[in-house]
Design a protein around this motif. Structure first.
Motif, PDB file in Angstrom:
ATOM      1  N   ALA A   1       0.073  32.156  35.106  1.00  0.00           N
ATOM      2  CA  ALA A   1       0.453  33.445  34.516  1.00  0.00           C
ATOM      3  C   ALA A   1       1.115  33.249  33.157  1.00  0.00           C
ATOM      4  O   ALA A   1       0.849  33.984  32.190  1.00  0.00           O
ATOM      5  N   GLN A   2       1.963  32.218  33.053  1.00  0.00           N
ATOM      6  CA  GLN A   2       2.643  31.974  31.779  1.00  0.00           C
ATOM      7  C   GLN A   2       1.673  31.484  30.713  1.00  0.00           C
ATOM      8  O   GLN A   2       1.755  31.877  29.543  1.00  0.00           O
ATOM      9  N   LEU A   3       0.728  30.617  31.126  1.00  0.00           N
ATOM     10  CA  LEU A   3      -0.283  30.155  30.163  1.00  0.00           C
ATOM     11  C   LEU A   3      -1.118  31.322  29.654  1.00  0.00           C
ATOM     12  O   LEU A   3      -1.463  31.403  28.459  1.00  0.00           O
ATOM     13  N   GLU A   4      -1.454  32.257  30.540  1.00  0.00           N
ATOM     14  CA  GLU A   4      -2.251  33.416  30.131  1.00  0.00           C
ATOM     15  C   GLU A   4      -1.478  34.297  29.145  1.00  0.00           C
ATOM     16  O   GLU A   4      -2.063  34.851  28.216  1.00  0.00           O
ATOM     17  N   LYS A   5      -0.173  34.389  29.312  1.00  0.00           N
ATOM     18  CA  LYS A   5       0.647  35.175  28.361  1.00  0.00           C
ATOM     19  C   LYS A   5       0.537  34.575  26.954  1.00  0.00           C
ATOM     20  O   LYS A   5       0.403  35.297  25.962  1.00  0.00           O
ATOM     21  N   ILE A   6       0.603  33.249  26.862  1.00  0.00           N
ATOM     22  CA  ILE A   6       0.543  32.610  25.549  1.00  0.00           C
ATOM     23  C   ILE A   6      -0.855  32.746  24.950  1.00  0.00           C
ATOM     24  O   ILE A   6      -1.019  33.013  23.750  1.00  0.00           O
ATOM     25  N   HIS A   7      -1.902  32.580  25.781  1.00  0.00           N
ATOM     26  CA  HIS A   7      -3.267  32.801  25.313  1.00  0.00           C
ATOM     27  C   HIS A   7      -3.422  34.219  24.741  1.00  0.00           C
ATOM     28  O   HIS A   7      -4.017  34.418  23.675  1.00  0.00           O
ATOM     29  N   THR A   8      -2.894  35.188  25.467  1.00  0.00           N
ATOM     30  CA  THR A   8      -3.013  36.595  25.030  1.00  0.00           C
ATOM     31  C   THR A   8      -2.321  36.832  23.699  1.00  0.00           C
ATOM     32  O   THR A   8      -2.846  37.545  22.829  1.00  0.00           O
ATOM     33  N   LEU A   9      -1.147  36.217  23.515  1.00  0.00           N
ATOM     34  CA  LEU A   9      -0.435  36.381  22.248  1.00  0.00           C
ATOM     35  C   LEU A   9      -1.251  35.816  21.091  1.00  0.00           C
ATOM     36  O   LEU A   9      -1.348  36.427  20.014  1.00  0.00           O
ATOM     37  N   PHE A  10      -1.811  34.629  21.277  1.00  0.00           N
ATOM     38  CA  PHE A  10      -2.647  34.033  20.227  1.00  0.00           C
ATOM     39  C   PHE A  10      -3.823  34.956  19.888  1.00  0.00           C
ATOM     40  O   PHE A  10      -4.129  35.206  18.711  1.00  0.00           O
ATOM     41  N   ARG A  11      -4.506  35.430  20.911  1.00  0.00           N
ATOM     42  CA  ARG A  11      -5.698  36.241  20.673  1.00  0.00           C
ATOM     43  C   ARG A  11      -5.355  37.577  20.012  1.00  0.00           C
ATOM     44  O   ARG A  11      -6.084  38.060  19.143  1.00  0.00           O
ATOM     45  N   ARG A  12      -4.236  38.173  20.435  1.00  0.00           N
ATOM     46  CA  ARG A  12      -3.822  39.441  19.802  1.00  0.00           C
ATOM     47  C   ARG A  12      -3.503  39.227  18.321  1.00  0.00           C
ATOM     48  O   ARG A  12      -3.878  40.029  17.474  1.00  0.00           O
ATOM     49  N   GLN A  13      -2.804  38.135  18.027  1.00  0.00           N
ATOM     50  CA  GLN A  13      -2.433  37.881  16.638  1.00  0.00           C
ATOM     51  C   GLN A  13      -3.650  37.594  15.773  1.00  0.00           C
ATOM     52  O   GLN A  13      -3.743  38.054  14.634  1.00  0.00           O
TER      53      GLN A  13
ATOM     54  N   THR B   1      -2.729  29.873  11.918  1.00  0.00           N
ATOM     55  CA  THR B   1      -2.579  30.320  13.304  1.00  0.00           C
ATOM     56  C   THR B   1      -3.813  29.935  14.125  1.00  0.00           C
ATOM     57  O   THR B   1      -3.708  29.495  15.285  1.00  0.00           O
ATOM     58  N   TYR B   2      -4.990  30.096  13.515  1.00  0.00           N
ATOM     59  CA  TYR B   2      -6.230  29.735  14.218  1.00  0.00           C
ATOM     60  C   TYR B   2      -6.262  28.237  14.515  1.00  0.00           C
ATOM     61  O   TYR B   2      -6.645  27.811  15.623  1.00  0.00           O
ATOM     62  N   ALA B   3      -5.854  27.433  13.551  1.00  0.00           N
ATOM     63  CA  ALA B   3      -5.838  25.978  13.765  1.00  0.00           C
ATOM     64  C   ALA B   3      -4.841  25.589  14.849  1.00  0.00           C
ATOM     65  O   ALA B   3      -5.100  24.702  15.684  1.00  0.00           O
ATOM     66  N   GLU B   4      -3.684  26.297  14.867  1.00  0.00           N
ATOM     67  CA  GLU B   4      -2.687  26.020  15.897  1.00  0.00           C
ATOM     68  C   GLU B   4      -3.223  26.362  17.286  1.00  0.00           C
ATOM     69  O   GLU B   4      -2.982  25.646  18.257  1.00  0.00           O
ATOM     70  N   TYR B   5      -3.969  27.464  17.377  1.00  0.00           N
ATOM     71  CA  TYR B   5      -4.525  27.862  18.667  1.00  0.00           C
ATOM     72  C   TYR B   5      -5.566  26.847  19.149  1.00  0.00           C
ATOM     73  O   TYR B   5      -5.626  26.503  20.346  1.00  0.00           O
ATOM     74  N   GLU B   6      -6.377  26.385  18.218  1.00  0.00           N
ATOM     75  CA  GLU B   6      -7.374  25.370  18.590  1.00  0.00           C
ATOM     76  C   GLU B   6      -6.704  24.120  19.141  1.00  0.00           C
ATOM     77  O   GLU B   6      -7.164  23.514  20.126  1.00  0.00           O
ATOM     78  N   GLU B   7      -5.626  23.713  18.520  1.00  0.00           N
ATOM     79  CA  GLU B   7      -4.922  22.511  18.947  1.00  0.00           C
ATOM     80  C   GLU B   7      -4.212  22.726  20.288  1.00  0.00           C
ATOM     81  O   GLU B   7      -4.166  21.834  21.135  1.00  0.00           O
ATOM     82  N   TRP B   8      -3.665  23.899  20.486  1.00  0.00           N
ATOM     83  CA  TRP B   8      -2.889  24.165  21.711  1.00  0.00           C
ATOM     84  C   TRP B   8      -3.794  24.383  22.921  1.00  0.00           C
ATOM     85  O   TRP B   8      -3.491  23.930  24.027  1.00  0.00           O
ATOM     86  N   SER B   9      -4.910  25.084  22.682  1.00  0.00           N
ATOM     87  CA  SER B   9      -5.773  25.446  23.808  1.00  0.00           C
ATOM     88  C   SER B   9      -6.620  24.256  24.254  1.00  0.00           C
ATOM     89  O   SER B   9      -7.217  23.553  23.436  1.00  0.00           O
ATOM     90  N   GLU B  10      -6.669  24.052  25.548  1.00  0.00           N
ATOM     91  CA  GLU B  10      -7.504  22.976  26.093  1.00  0.00           C
ATOM     92  C   GLU B  10      -8.958  23.417  26.221  1.00  0.00           C
ATOM     93  O   GLU B  10      -9.864  22.575  26.227  1.00  0.00           O
TER      94      GLU B  10
END
Length: 938
Positions: A216-228, A239-248
Motif C-alpha cells: 500500500a505504501q509503495l503504491e502511494k509513492i507510485h501514485t505521487l510520481f505519476r500524478r506529478q 522527476t522522470y529520471a528519478e522515477y525511472e531509477e526508483w521504480s523497479e
C-alpha cells in the motif's frame, strides 16, 4: 501493524527532539544577544529611542488604523525589541484590516513556532497557518505548514493529518510551474520516510501481515510520481529520471503519454514564465499576457492559479481583482472561492467602490446570511472612498439588495420596514457625513430619494409618501430644473391622479428656469387631452405670462451682456492706443534729431509689416504653465497663458545693431505664403540674444528633413524677437519637426507648433493637455523650486509604477513648484494621494490630489466665445470640488439657454410649436437661435 506503529512513533519522537534542540539553540543565541545589548550604553539609548518610536506609532494607528506602512514599522520595531505580547497584538490588528504578505506571515509563523511548547500551543499554530493560507496562494507557506505538521505525527491521527495538509497544498499550489515541484518532492520524501518504517529488516522475507502495508505504501509513492509527471512543472525531466531509477518495474505507457503531453504544455508556458523571471516588479503586463494565454486553454485550475500569482504581486490593482472576481462569478461559481476572493479584494483595495458593490452582489447570489451582508456594508461605509459619488453608489447597491428581499404582496413586513429605515438613513448619511467631508453633495439630483419615491408609488401603492419625498427633493434646489418636474409628473401620471398632475405642472411653469417652454408645452398637452375649458384658459394664461417674463429677462440679459462686451472692447482699444503712444514717446526720447527720418522710414518698411503679420500666428504659450494656471490660478505668479510678463530683451550690442541694419538693407522682404502652412512650423520662446539664429536652427531642424528657409523675426531696432518660421520641402518633415517641441535650446524650452493663421482659423488650439478628470494622474503643488524630477520620481515610485513625471515651468524653463505624476492605474494614484498628501519636502508642505483641471477657456473673441461656449453638466465637479476657474461671467439666464444642447436627453426643444401658438396677441416669440444671432450681431 503494531511494529509499524512503534516505528512511526519513534520517528515522530526523533523529529520532536530535533525541534526542541533547535529551539534551545535559538533561545541561547537570543539570550546572548540580549546580554551584549544590556552591557552596552549605546544599546540602552537605542532602546529608549525605539520605545518612544513605538509609542508614537501606536498613537498614530489609534488615529488612522488604515495606515499600512505604520503597521509595518510598528511590527518591525516590536520584533526587534522582543516585545512578544505587543508584537502578537500588533500583527493581529493588522491581519484584521489587511491581507498579510508572504514575508509577514512567514515571520509571524516562525516566531509562534519557536514559542510553541505544548500541544495547545501547537493547535494555535495550526489555526494561524489556516489563516495564512487564505490570504494569498503562497507555496512557501504551504510548504512550511506541511513540514510543521510532520512534527505532530506522533499524536493520534498525525500521519493522516499530514497527508491531508499535503493534499490541500497540492490542490492549492501543485500546479505552480516554478514552485509546485517543491511541494511534490516534500510529499514524496514524507511517504518514503513512512515506507522505511514498514519495510522488513534487511535480508528477511516480509510476512503476509507486513506485505499488505508495504504494498500500500509503495503504491502511494507510485501514485505521487505519476500524478506529478502529468503536470507541466519545472524540471520535469529530472522527476522522470528519478522515477525511472526508483521504480523497479517499467513505467506504464499511459504515464509516459501523459508525461509527454505535460512536457508539450510546459514548452508553451515557458516563454511566459521566462518573461516573468526577467521582468521587474510588479510585472502586471507579463501576468496579463499569461492570463490571456491560460484563458484560451480554458483550464479553470490553471487560470485561477495564474490570477492568484498575479494578485500576490499586484494586490493593490483594483482592475485585476475585478477581472478575477468576474471570472469566478461567471465561470467557477464555487461559493468558498468566490466569497474568499471578493473579501480579499475589498481588504486590499478598500477605497474602490466597484469591488464592494460586486462583493454585495456575490453574497446575495450565494445566499449569505443577511447579518453578514449588513456587516460588510458597514465596513464599506468606513473604507474611505475618495469621491462623494462613491458613497451614493454603495448606498444604492445596498438598497437594491434590501429591496429584493421584500415581498411587496404583503402590506407590511419586517423587510419592508428595514428598507424604509435604510432609505431614511442613506438620505441623512449623505446629507451629514458626505457633505461635511467633501464640502459637496454626492447626490445633487437626489437619485436615492427618487428611487425611494418610485418604490413607494409603484410597489407599495403609497402615493402620499411618494409626494412627500418629491416635495423634499424640490426643496433641495431642484425646483428650477424642468427634468425634475417632468420626472415627478410622469410618476403622478402613472400612479397618481390628474389633479395632482395638473398641480405639479402649474408649479413647474412657475418655478422652472432652465426650460420653461417645455413644461409649458406639457401643461397645454395635458389640458388639451383631459382638461375642461376653464382648465385650458387658465393654462394658456399662465404659460403666456410666464413666457413673456422669461423673454423679457432674456432680452435684458442680452442687452446687458452686449453692453459689457462693448465696454470691454473700448477699454481694450484705449489700452492699445496708450501702449502705442507710450512706445512712440520712448522712441522719440531715445532717437537723435537727425535719426527721425530713419525711424519713419523703418516704421513704413518691411520689418514693421512683418511684425504686424506675426501676432495672428504666435504660439499661444506653454501648455504646462497654462494647465497649471487653470488648476491653481492663485499660485500663478509668473508668466501666464498668452505671454504676459515676458522677460525683458537684452540690449543689443553695437555689432548686432550694425549687422541687423545691414541685413535689413541687403535682404529683400519675404512675405509668408499661407499656402505653405502645411510645410512650415512656427518656432517661438527662443533666446533673444541668440547669435545667428538661422545657422543655429538649421543645424537643429535638418535632422527632420530638408529645410528650404528659416525666417527669424527682428524688431525695428534689429534685435531678434525670439521667434521664426521654418519652411521644409515636404509636409512629412514639418510634422516630424513638431516632435522637437519643448527641446531646450540655450537654456530655454523651444516651442514648435503648426503654422496656422489664427485670424482665418480662430478655433485652432495649441493646448494639448487633457482637461478631464484623470484618475491615474496626480497634481502636486507646493514643491520646493529646487526639487528635481529624479527626486520626485524616487519619492513617488514607492507607491506604484510611475509612467511619467512633468515638472511645470514658466516660459524661461524655471520650475513653479508644481508637477504632474502619471501612474500606471488609478489604484496606485489613489494610494499615492493617501500616502503623500501633506508630506514635508525640504521644509515645504506639499498638496497632492487627483488631477482634475476644469474645462479650458480660451480668450477668443467675446461673441464667438458666447456662441460656442460649452456648458458643464450642473453640479458635476472633480475630486477636489468646484475650483474658482469654473466660475462663469455669463449671466445665469444666458447660461440656461446655452444648456439646451447639453440637456437634450430631457426631451427639450428649442422652438416649441405649441408654445408659439399660445402667444396670439403679441409679436412672434424669439427662439434661442434668434437670441444667439442677436448676440453675434452686437
Amino acid at each position: 501493524m503494531a511494529a509499524a506503529g512503534a516505528e512511526e512513533e519513534a520517528a515522530a519522537t526523533t523529529v520532536e527532539e530535533e525541534g526542541r534542540r533547535e529551539g534551545t539553540r535559538e533561545s541561547e543565541g537570543e539570550c546572548g544577544d540580549e546580554g551584549d545589548s544590556d552591557s552596552s550604553a549605546d544599546g540602552e539609548d537605542e532602546e529608549k529611542e525605539n520605545e518612544a518610536e513605538i509609542q508614537r506609532l501606536e498613537e498614530q494607528l489609534s488615529i488612522n488604523a488604515f495606515d499600512y506602512n505604520c503597521h509595518l514599522d510598528l511590527i518591525k520595531l516590536l520584533r526587534q525589541e522582543g516585545e512578544l505580547v505587543k508584537l502578537r497584538r500588533a500583527r493581529q490588528k493588522m491581519s484584521e484590516l489587511f491581507p498579510l504578505t508572504e514575508e509577514i506571515w512567514l515571520d509571524w509563523l516562525k516566531d509562534e513556532i519557536r514559542m510553541a511548547s505544548e500541544s495547545t500551543d501547537r493547535e494555535k499554530v495550526y489555526e494561524l497557518f489556516e489563516r495564512a493560507v487564505k490570504d494569498y496562494i503562497c507555496p512557501e507557506i504551504w510548504l512550511e505548514y506541511a513540514q510543521y505538521s510532520i512534527g505532530g505525527i506522533g499524536e493520534e491521527g498525525g500521519i493522516e493529518k499530514v497527508r491531508s495538509i499535503f493534499e490541500r497544498a497540492l490542490t492549492a499550489v501543485g500546479l505552480h510551474v516554478t514552485k509546485g515541484t517543491a511541494i511534490w518532492e516534500a510529499y514524496r520524501e514524507f511517504e518514503n520516510a513512512i515506507l522505511e518504517t514498514v519495510q522488513p529488516a534487511a535480508g528477511s522475507i516480509p510476512s503476509p501481515e507486513q506485505q499488505q502495508p508495504l504494498c500500500a505504501q509503495l503504491e502511494k509513492i507510485h501514485t505521487l510520481f505519476r500524478r506529478q509527471l502529468g503536470l507541466p512543472l519545472l524540471d520535469m525531466e529530472a522527476t522522470y529520471a528519478e522515477y525511472e531509477e526508483w521504480s523497479e518495474d517499467p513505467i506504464p505507457e499511459a504515464v509516459i503519454k501523459n508525461y509527454k503531453k505535460a512536457l508539450q504544455q510546459m514548452e508553451k508556458s515557458k516563454p511566459y514564465e521566462e518573461a516573468l523571471l526577467v521582468a521587474e516588479t510588479p510585472k502586471l503586463a507579463e501576468y496579463q499576457a499569461y492570463i490571456d494565454f491560460e484563458m484560451k486553454a480554458g483550464d479553470p485550475a490553471r487560470i485561477q492559479l495564474i490570477y492568484e500569482r498575479a494578485l500576490a504581486e499586484n494586490c493593490l490593482v483594483p482592475d485585476l481583482w475585478a477581472r478575477y472576481n468576474q471570472y469566478l462569478d461567471r465561470q467557477l461559481k464555487v461559493k468558498e472561492l468566490v466569497l474568499s476572493a471578493h473579501d480579499r479584494a475589498v481588504r486590499n483595495c478598500p477605497w474602490t467602490v466597484g469591488l464592494w458593490n460586486r462583493y454585495l452582489l456575490a453574497m446575495e447570489r450565494h445566499r449569505v446570511d443577511h447579518q453578514i451582508v449588513s456587516e460588510n456594508f458597514e465596513k464599506a461605509l468606513n473604507a474611505g472612498f475618495i469621491q462623494a459619488t462613491d458613497y451614493v453608489e454603495i448606498w444604492q447597491a445596498y438598497l437594491d439588495y434590501l429591496r429584493r428581499r421584500v415581498d411587496f404582496t404583503q402590506d407590511s413586513s419586517k423587510e419592508l420596514e428595514e428598507l424604509r429605515s435604510a432609505f431614511a438613513r442613506a438620505v441623512e448619511y449623505l446629507k451629514q457625513e458626505v457633505e461635511e467631508r467633501f464640502s459637496e453633495s454626492g447626490d445633487p439630483s437626489c437619485t436615492i430619494m427618487q428611487n425611494w419615491a418610485r418604490i413607494e408609488a409603484r410597489l407599495c401603492n403609497n402615493m402620499q409618501k411618494a409626494r412627500e419625498l418629491w416635495d423634499s427633493i424640490m426643496t433641495k434646489g431642484n425646483a428650477k430644473y424642468a427634468n425634475m418636474w417632468l420626472e415627478y409628473y410622469n410618476l403622478e401620471r402613472a400612479h397618481g391622479d390628474t389633479q395632482h398632475c395638473r398641480k405639479a405642472l402649474h408649479r413647474a411653469v412657475q418655478c422652472t428656469s432652465d426650460y420653461p417652454e417645455h413644461v409649458c408645452e406639457v401643461l397645454l398637452s395635458l389640458e388639451r387631452i383631459e382638461g375642461t375649458l376653464e382648465d385650458w384658459d387658465a393654462a394658456v394664461q399662465k404659460t403666456e405670462n410666464r413666457l413673456a417674463r422669461v423673454n423679457e429677462q432674456r432680452v435684458k440679459a442680452a442687452e446687458k451682456e452686449a453692453a459689457l462686451v462693448k465696454q470691454e472692447e473700448e477699454k481694450a482699444e484705449q489700452r492699445k492706443q496708450a501702449r502705442a503712444e507710450k512706445k512712440a514717446s520712448k522712441k522719440a526720447k531715445k532717437m537723435k534729431p537727425g535719426d527721425k527720418r530713419k525711424v519713419e522710414d523703418d516704421d513704413d518698411g518691411e520689418w514693421g509689416q512683418e511684425e504686424e503679420e506675426q501676432p495672428s500666428k504666435r504660439h499661444k504659450g506653454d501648455g504646462d504653465s497654462a494647465r497649471a494656471e487653470e488648476e491653481v490660478e492663485d499660485m500663478e505668479v509668473e508668466t501666464g497663458l498668452f505671454g504676459r510678463s515676458t522677460p525683458a530683451r537684452p540690449a543689443a550690442s553695437s555689432k548686432q545693431k550694425e549687422k541687423a541694419a545691414a541685413s535689413r538693407k541687403e535682404a529683400p522682404r519675404v512675405l509668408h505664403d499661407s499656402a505653405k502652412d502645411n510645410v512650415t512650423v512656427f518656432v517661438s520662446n527662443l533666446s533673444y540674444s541668440m547669435a545667428d539664429p538661422e545657422v543655429k536652427l538649421k543645424e537643429l531642424f535638418e535632422s527632420c528633413g530638408e529645410v528650404v528657409e528659416i525666417r527669424p523675426i527682428f524688431s525695428n531696432r534689429g534685435t531678434f524677437r525670439g521667434y521664426c518660421y521654418v519652411e521644409f520641402v515636404d509636409e512629412k518633415s514639418a510634422l516630424q519637426a513638431l516632435g522637437l517641441d519643448r527641446r531646450i535650446v540655450e537654456g530655454r524650452p523651444m516651442f514648435v507648433s503648426p503654422c496656422v493663421d489664427k485670424n482665418k482659423n480662430p478655433d485652432f488650439k495649441v493646448f494639448r493637455y487633457s482637461t478631464a478628470l484623470e484618475k491615474h494622474k496626480l497634481f502636486i503643488s507646493g514643491l520646493p523650486f529646487s526639487c528635481t524630477k529624479e527626486e520626485l520620481e524616487e519619492m513617488c515610485k514607492a507607491h506604484g509604477n510611475v509612467k511619467d513625471i512633468r515638472l511645470v515651468t514658466n516660459r524661461a524653463g524655471k520650475p513653479k513648484g508644481l508637477a504632474y505624476v502619471e501612474y500606471e492605474n488609478e489604484a496606485q494614484a489613489s494610494q499615492a494621494v493617501l500616502k503623500m498628501d501633506g508630506l514635508t519636502i525640504k521644509e515645504n508642505v506639499i498638496k497632492v490630489a487627483i488631477s482634475n483641471p476644469p474645462l479650458r477657456k480660451f480668450p477668443d473673441k467675446p461673441e464667438a466665445g458666447r456662441a460656442s461656449q460649452s456648458m458643464v453638466p450642473r453640479q458635476i465637479y472633480g475630486a477636489r470640488g468646484k475650483g474658482r476657474t469654473q466660475l462663469s461671467m455669463v449671466p445665469r439666464a444666458l447660461q440656461r439657454q446655452s444648456n439646451l444642447v447639453t440637456k437634450a436627453e430631457n426631451g427639450m426643444v428649442q422652438n416649441s410649436p405649441a408654445t408659439s401658438s399660445v402667444a396670439t396677441e403679441e409679436p412672434k416669440k424669439m427662439s434661442n437661435a434668434d437670441f444667439a444671432r442677436m448676440l453675434l450681431e452686437k
